[in-house]
Design an enzyme around this catalytic site. Structure first.
Site, mmCIF file in Angstrom:
data_model
loop_
_atom_site.group_PDB
_atom_site.id
_atom_site.type_symbol
_atom_site.label_atom_id
_atom_site.label_comp_id
_atom_site.label_asym_id
_atom_site.label_seq_id
_atom_site.Cartn_x
_atom_site.Cartn_y
_atom_site.Cartn_z
ATOM 1 N N SER A 39 0.804 -1.230 0.000
ATOM 2 C CA SER A 39 0.000 0.000 0.000
ATOM 3 C C SER A 39 0.830 1.270 0.000
ATOM 4 C CB SER A 39 -0.940 0.012 1.207
ATOM 5 O OG SER A 39 -0.210 -0.143 2.417
ATOM 6 N N ASP A 339 -3.552 7.707 8.383
ATOM 7 C CA ASP A 339 -4.731 6.960 8.813
ATOM 8 C C ASP A 339 -4.438 5.867 9.849
ATOM 9 O OD1 ASP A 339 -3.483 4.988 7.336
ATOM 10 O OD2 ASP A 339 -4.989 4.892 5.753
ATOM 11 N N HIS A 342 -0.740 4.216 7.166
ATOM 12 C CA HIS A 342 -0.179 4.884 5.998
ATOM 13 C C HIS A 342 0.171 6.332 6.330
ATOM 14 C CE1 HIS A 342 -3.076 1.699 4.761
ATOM 15 N NE2 HIS A 342 -1.968 1.289 4.156
#
Length: 376
Positions: A39, A339, A342
């Site tokens: 990610s 978040d 991340h």
């Protein structure tokens, strides 16, 4: 030549190359990028219904709000490290592999959020399939190989001309991979040492497969300081802290992982002496940000910008960013964590600059660009 002079020359070379804009591909150090990872590198191969289970709102605002002004299925408020790399090379942002309509002339991003280095079958065997991304680094390699087949590139030995056409002007960027492997096995009977061995073996095999195809210019990121992520800090005992104020045991785990990974990379350099393989030191780049946060404009080192206000670190795994019960800060550029797992665009920008212009690549990234310049 003295080391200081060598460093100066390498730094000057990279700065000149990265600050020179051009309208033609022949004047760029590279005319395409192929990216892999999880990610931290994924530019849209997953969405709310296909990404990591704890972060199922990536297709919702306020994701993407800072730069794109709408969600792009990037796990941040804006651009990622790979986006800043593309900008530095005067290339378009990399399209995700799962966008069949995208122009892939300048490369493709195969990274998948939640992806592991170890194949999914390992987690199935150990009954660890709940909430785990099925796509691994091997999946990304299979996708890449399929695209190479379309260009008639089988291997550097079997189809040298075709593979040379693919790789001569291509930068291979391998984003950090392996953090999910450790995370998915927390609380299980699988020892972290086993994950370390298997994940590094998998990454090494992946790199070697790319090199056998004919890859010539490669950047490989190490793991970041995973103990500094908000999720880690919210779950760990407050007694488990290091000099960065982060979870010491997890940061050591990532550091040890990176130490072995660098040894494997050195071995690959010897085996493939015609290639340039750069190690990007994410761990120390992140540490440098923590230690110099005020100078860099960061006021919040551990709290999330987008999450559940009032919870520890503004983070609640049941009310993550993008959900109806979550809210976001008005000044993400002052936050490191976006978040909970991340990072913010501001943090990714600093990390990217640490790789592109700073001293957190080994050998200096300037050596890759200068090597490309003089060989091509």
């Amino acid at each position: 030549m003295p080391p200081s002079t060598t460093t100066f020359v390498a730094t000057t070379t990279i700065l000149l190359l990265l600050t020179t804009t051009t309208s033609t591909a022949t004047q760029r150090p590279f005319n395409k990028i192929y990216a892999f990872g999880d990610s931290y590198t994924d530019t849209g191969n997953t969405a709310s219904n296909s990404g990591p289970n704890a972060f199922t709102y990536v297709s919702n605002p306020p994701y993407g709000t800072t730069f794109f002004h709408h969600p792009t299925n990037r796990y941040s408020d804006g651009r990622l490290v790979i986006d800043f790399v593309a900008e530095s090379l005067s290339l378009p942002y990399l399209p995700p592999y799962h966008n069949p309509k995208a122009d892939t002339s300048y490369g493709v991003n195969y990274a998948v959020a939640g992806s592991t280095a170890i194949p999914y079958s390992f987690f199935v065997k150990n009954n660890l399939t709940l909430d785990i991304q099925r796509q691994s680094l091997q999946t990304q390699l299979a996708w890449f190989n399929k695209d190479l087949e379309g260009q008639k590139c089988k291997s550097a030995k079997l189809t040298p001309k075709e593979c040379k056409a693919v790789f001569d002007n291509a930068l291979i960027w391998v984003g950090e991979i392996g953090a999910n492997d450790y995370a998915y096995t927390v609380g299980s009977n699988v020892e972290s040492k086993t994950i370390q061995q298997l994940s590094i073996r998998s990454v090494n095999g992946f790199l070697e497969a790319l090199l056998d195809k004919g890859a010539k210019y490669m950047v490989v990121e190490g793991l970041p300081t995973t103990g500094c992520l908000t999720l880690s800090m919210s779950l760990a005992s407050e007694s488990d802290r290091d000099d960065m104020g982060c979870v010491g045991s997890l940061n050591k785990q990532s550091y040890d992982h990176n130490t072995i990974l660098q040894t494997k990379i050195r071995d690959l350099r010897q085996k493939y002496p015609e290639t340039v393989i750069i190690y990007a030191d994410y761990w120390n780049a992140y540490r440098s940000v923590i230690k110099n946060a005020p100078k860099l404009g960061f006021k919040e080192l551990y709290n999330v910008c987008c999450g559940s206000s009032g919870a520890p670190y503004n983070f609640d795994v049941l009310a993550t960013c993008g959900s109806q019960s979550a809210s976001s800060c008005s000044n993400p550029s002052q936050y490191i964590n976006w978040d909970g797992v991340h990072l913010t665009e501001a943090m990714y920008k600093v990390v990217a600059d640490s790789f592109l212009k700073g001293g957190f690549t080994h050998p200096p990234l300037g050596s890759l660009f200068s090597s490309k310049q003089y060989s091509g």
